[in-house]
Scaffold this motif. Structure first.
Motif, mmCIF file in Angstrom:
data_model
loop_
_atom_site.group_PDB
_atom_site.id
_atom_site.type_symbol
_atom_site.label_atom_id
_atom_site.label_comp_id
_atom_site.label_asym_id
_atom_site.label_seq_id
_atom_site.Cartn_x
_atom_site.Cartn_y
_atom_site.Cartn_z
ATOM 1 N N VAL A 35 0.830 -1.208 0.000
ATOM 2 C CA VAL A 35 0.000 0.000 0.000
ATOM 3 C C VAL A 35 0.866 1.261 0.000
ATOM 4 O O VAL A 35 1.827 1.366 0.767
ATOM 5 N N GLY A 36 0.523 2.217 -0.864
ATOM 6 C CA GLY A 36 1.132 3.540 -0.821
ATOM 7 C C GLY A 36 2.629 3.538 -0.968
ATOM 8 O O GLY A 36 3.335 4.174 -0.176
ATOM 9 N N SER A 37 3.155 2.880 -1.984
ATOM 10 C CA SER A 37 4.593 2.651 -2.105
ATOM 11 C C SER A 37 5.187 3.340 -3.331
ATOM 12 O O SER A 37 4.469 3.789 -4.233
ATOM 13 N N TYR A 38 6.524 3.385 -3.359
ATOM 14 C CA TYR A 38 7.261 3.984 -4.469
ATOM 15 C C TYR A 38 8.362 3.029 -4.904
ATOM 16 O O TYR A 38 9.128 2.528 -4.079
ATOM 17 N N SER A 39 8.449 2.807 -6.206
ATOM 18 C CA SER A 39 9.584 2.090 -6.778
ATOM 19 C C SER A 39 9.626 2.376 -8.274
ATOM 20 O O SER A 39 8.575 2.482 -8.916
ATOM 21 N N GLN A 40 10.827 2.503 -8.809
ATOM 22 C CA GLN A 40 10.998 2.683 -10.247
ATOM 23 C C GLN A 40 11.153 1.357 -10.979
ATOM 24 O O GLN A 40 11.448 1.342 -12.167
ATOM 25 N N HIS A 41 10.918 0.238 -10.270
ATOM 26 C CA HIS A 41 11.221 -1.082 -10.838
ATOM 27 C C HIS A 41 9.975 -1.956 -10.838
ATOM 28 O O HIS A 41 9.925 -3.020 -10.216
ATOM 29 N N GLY A 42 8.962 -1.492 -11.574
ATOM 30 C CA GLY A 42 7.672 -2.163 -11.583
ATOM 31 C C GLY A 42 7.718 -3.606 -12.022
ATOM 32 O O GLY A 42 7.095 -4.476 -11.409
ATOM 33 N N ARG A 43 8.453 -3.888 -13.065
ATOM 34 C CA ARG A 43 8.502 -5.266 -13.554
ATOM 35 C C ARG A 43 9.153 -6.195 -12.533
ATOM 36 O O ARG A 43 8.805 -7.375 -12.442
ATOM 37 N N ALA A 44 10.101 -5.668 -11.762
ATOM 38 C CA ALA A 44 10.809 -6.498 -10.778
ATOM 39 C C ALA A 44 9.916 -6.875 -9.606
ATOM 40 O O ALA A 44 10.002 -8.001 -9.098
ATOM 41 N N PHE A 45 9.049 -5.954 -9.156
ATOM 42 C CA PHE A 45 8.251 -6.283 -7.972
ATOM 43 C C PHE A 45 6.860 -6.810 -8.312
ATOM 44 O O PHE A 45 6.260 -7.535 -7.517
ATOM 45 N N LEU A 46 6.312 -6.463 -9.476
ATOM 46 C CA LEU A 46 4.954 -6.899 -9.780
ATOM 47 C C LEU A 46 4.871 -8.392 -10.068
ATOM 48 O O LEU A 46 3.877 -9.040 -9.719
#
Length: 424
Positions: free
Chosen positions: A114-125
């Motif tokens: 919830v309510g997070s920031y990351s520039q690495h969407g493919r890595a965490f999704l």
């Protein structure tokens, strides 16, 4: 987007969602902790992550706001009588770190991130989808957050900000220069700004790449000013800088050269600056004076933020990481309000990752008190914004720095759905 293409995307999402939630059902036997959520002891476990203590982007206010929200919620009866447990993680602005945070969320039995920031969407999704864990209210830095069936964005992300900034500048600038990070995420900004400029038939933006971790941008500032000023005598050129945390470093270099280029105006987006940045750099004498700024939400002094400010005052008054004017803090607040309403819609039922995502998928309408339009992520409410089907809030606000304050230049928000559709 044509009706045929929209229908095709809906079918694709329905099929993909079935695969994702089907995996979560198999995990109900205990193979994937993220599907169980620890609801047996009336505790709802979630995670919030963001980069901290890096050489580039840092968003410490987001996990700090999440912890303050949990303290406030638990002091006022919890989520429908359930204790809210917030775990935090530092992704170190790194794809490996982002994936580790996602796996930690699954291992801890989180029912949502919830309510997070990351520039690495493919890595965490990918690991979140494998565990069936919804991603609620990401900051919107990557396109993947607007395509994953388990992502529930609350704003239009960088896509809406850049397209909106282009629309805002198209009304004023004969030529626009974009100073942006020399990264893959930075590459995605150029066509978005161009889509906004095209609304007024302006030419394509002059793309100026810059290192995202530089300590001085003197050379880039001079190049930007020279290019923008080539718009011609009596015609305004504009420099839009979108460098995240390093935007302030760029404008510090920029201000030393700007006097020689009086016809050049400046611009940026919220997240790269906010009201506290303006205050800290001189108020009405800051390098941002006169800058055009595009944001997702109402200005920080708007009364609609009073609820968030009360929580901060009660639970985190002396925590200087939490700035109520920061777009990251604001996004985290809105994301947790989505979580609260999603859990509330389950009544006395078990709170699991699958239950939360199902509530959001099946048409729950979330009211954010006017900070956004009513939010719905059901498949019948997917966006027409081209390649961003999960972008259910394409509204932005146009602001300008005047006498050291961010003020709205329009009374109402601007919907960029069609502009983003053209960008695709």
């Amino acid at each position: 987007m044509t009706g045929r293409r929209h229908t095709s995307i809906k079918r694709t999402f329905t099929a993909l969602s079935a695969v994702v939630t089907g995996g979560a059902l198999v995990a109900g036997c205990g193979l994937i902790p993220g599907a169980t959520g620890g609801s047996g002891d009336r505790t709802v476990t979630v995670m919030t992550w963001a980069p901290e203590k890096t050489d580039a982007t840092n968003m410490p206010g987001m996990p700090a706001m999440a912890r303050a929200y949990a303290r406030w919620t638990n002091a006022h009866g919890g989520l429908g009588g359930r204790r809210l447990r917030v775990l935090t993680c530092n992704d170190h602005d790194d794809s490996v770190g982002a994936a580790k945070c996602a796996r930690k969320a699954a291992d801890a039995g989180a029912v949502a991130v919830v309510g997070s920031y990351s520039q690495h969407g493919r890595a965490f999704l990918s690991p979140l989808e494998s565990a069936g864990i919804p991603y609620i209210g990401g900051y919107g830095t990557t396109d993947a957050e607007f395509t994953s069936p388990l992502s529930y964005p609350v704003n239009g992300g960088q896509a809406a900000l850049l397209a909106g900034n282009g629309r805002q500048l198209a009304e004023r600038c004969a030529r626009t220069v974009l100073v942006r990070p020399d990264t893959i995420a930075g590459d995605e900004l150029v066509p978005l700004l161009n889509a906004g400029l095209a609304e007024r038939d302006r030419g394509a933006v002059a793309d100026l790449r810059a290192p995202e971790d530089a300590t001085d941008y003197g050379g880039k500032a001079r190049e930007a000013l020279t290019t923008a000023s080539s718009a011609g005598l009596g015609r305004e050129g504009c420099v839009a800088a979108v460098l995240g945390e390093r935007t302030n470093t760029f404008f510090d270099s920029f201000r030393r050269l700007r006097a020689s280029y009086p016809a050049v105006r400046t611009a940026t987006v919220l997240g790269s600056i906010d009201q506290s940045t303006i205050n800290r750099t001189g108020g009405a004498r800051s390098p941002y004076e006169g800058a055009y700024v595009t944001g997702w939400y109402p200005a920080s002094d708007d009364a609609r933020w009073d609820g968030m400010k009360r929580v901060i005052k009660e639970q985190a008054f002396d925590d200087n990481r939490i700035d109520p004017a920061d777009a990251g803090v604001q996004t985290t607040w809105i994301a947790y309000e989505v979580l609260r309403q999603a859990v509330g819609s389950l009544g006395d039922g078990e709170v699991t990752a699958r239950a939360v995502s199902s509530a959001l998928d099946e048409g729950l309408q979330v009211d954010t008190g006017g900070l956004t339009p009513p939010l719905r992520w059901g498949y019948d409410h997917m966006s027409d914004a081209g390649d961003f089907p999960r972008l259910v809030n394409a509204r932005v606000t146009f602001q300008r720095v005047e006498k050291g304050r961010l003020v709205a230049t329009r009374k109402s928000a601007v919907d960029l759905t069609q502009t983003l559709a053209k960008a695709s």
